[in-house]
Design an enzyme around this catalytic site. Sequence first.
Site, PDB file in Angstrom:
ATOM      1  N   THR A 175       0.807  -1.214   0.000  1.00  0.00           N
ATOM      2  CA  THR A 175       0.000   0.000   0.000  1.00  0.00           C
ATOM      3  C   THR A 175       0.846   1.273   0.000  1.00  0.00           C
ATOM      4  O   THR A 175       2.043   1.245   0.293  1.00  0.00           O
ATOM      5  CB  THR A 175      -0.928   0.037   1.227  1.00  0.00           C
ATOM      6  OG1 THR A 175      -0.148   0.115   2.413  1.00  0.00           O
ATOM      7  CG2 THR A 175      -1.825  -1.190   1.282  1.00  0.00           C
ATOM      8  N   ASP A 176       0.161   2.374  -0.292  1.00  0.00           N
ATOM      9  CA  ASP A 176       0.790   3.684  -0.168  1.00  0.00           C
ATOM     10  C   ASP A 176       0.522   4.227   1.234  1.00  0.00           C
ATOM     11  O   ASP A 176      -0.041   3.525   2.084  1.00  0.00           O
ATOM     12  CB  ASP A 176       0.294   4.628  -1.266  1.00  0.00           C
ATOM     13  CG  ASP A 176      -1.204   4.886  -1.209  1.00  0.00           C
ATOM     14  OD1 ASP A 176      -1.849   4.617  -0.168  1.00  0.00           O
ATOM     15  OD2 ASP A 176      -1.755   5.362  -2.223  1.00  0.00           O
ATOM     16  N   VAL A 177       0.876   5.456   1.489  1.00  0.00           N
ATOM     17  CA  VAL A 177       0.738   6.045   2.818  1.00  0.00           C
ATOM     18  C   VAL A 177      -0.722   6.110   3.275  1.00  0.00           C
ATOM     19  O   VAL A 177      -1.002   6.109   4.465  1.00  0.00           O
ATOM     20  CB  VAL A 177       1.431   7.433   2.872  1.00  0.00           C
ATOM     21  CG1 VAL A 177       0.660   8.454   2.069  1.00  0.00           C
ATOM     22  CG2 VAL A 177       1.653   7.889   4.290  1.00  0.00           C
ATOM     23  N   GLY A 215      -2.866   3.720   2.787  1.00  0.00           N
ATOM     24  CA  GLY A 215      -3.382   2.376   2.995  1.00  0.00           C
ATOM     25  C   GLY A 215      -4.090   1.795   1.787  1.00  0.00           C
ATOM     26  O   GLY A 215      -4.793   0.790   1.897  1.00  0.00           O
ATOM     27  N   ILE A 216      -3.906   2.423   0.631  1.00  0.00           N
ATOM     28  CA  ILE A 216      -4.507   1.968  -0.619  1.00  0.00           C
ATOM     29  C   ILE A 216      -3.440   1.225  -1.420  1.00  0.00           C
ATOM     30  O   ILE A 216      -2.296   1.656  -1.485  1.00  0.00           O
ATOM     31  CB  ILE A 216      -5.040   3.173  -1.428  1.00  0.00           C
ATOM     32  CG1 ILE A 216      -6.166   3.860  -0.640  1.00  0.00           C
ATOM     33  CG2 ILE A 216      -5.514   2.750  -2.807  1.00  0.00           C
ATOM     34  CD1 ILE A 216      -6.611   5.177  -1.234  1.00  0.00           C
TER      35      ILE A 216
END
Length: 130
Positions: free
Chosen positions: A14-16, A18-19
């Site tokens: 994920t990215d920052v 949470g995706i």
Amino acid sequence: MAHRFPVRVYYEDTDVAGIVYYANYFKFIERGRSEWVRELGLDQARMKKEGLFFAVRKVEADFLRPALYDDQLIVETVPEAVTGARCILMQRVLRGDEVLFTARVTLVAVMESGYPAPIPADIRRLLTDG
């Protein structure tokens, strides 16, 4: 018939926010294809010894909805067509019944030299009958 492969979304996917980072969907569908081929009984190590490989030629991808940290996903793989040197697959990433990502993947058989090669009849049979 669709091959189904479970994938859990980890923090590293994920990215920052949470995706799931977009490029990781390609990793998920690669794992799905690898497990599909393994379950078909296709021996990729034997193919390699014989100088034959499958390479991704083209991917048409649609990012429909985001997957999130800790989601349990399913990667579906369905063969659409198998021709002389080409195999076209439809792959989807689902969360439950919700489709998050779709990809139409074109694989080509190539020799070590990088030139296209016909898919051997026994392998073509596995890909279409499996």
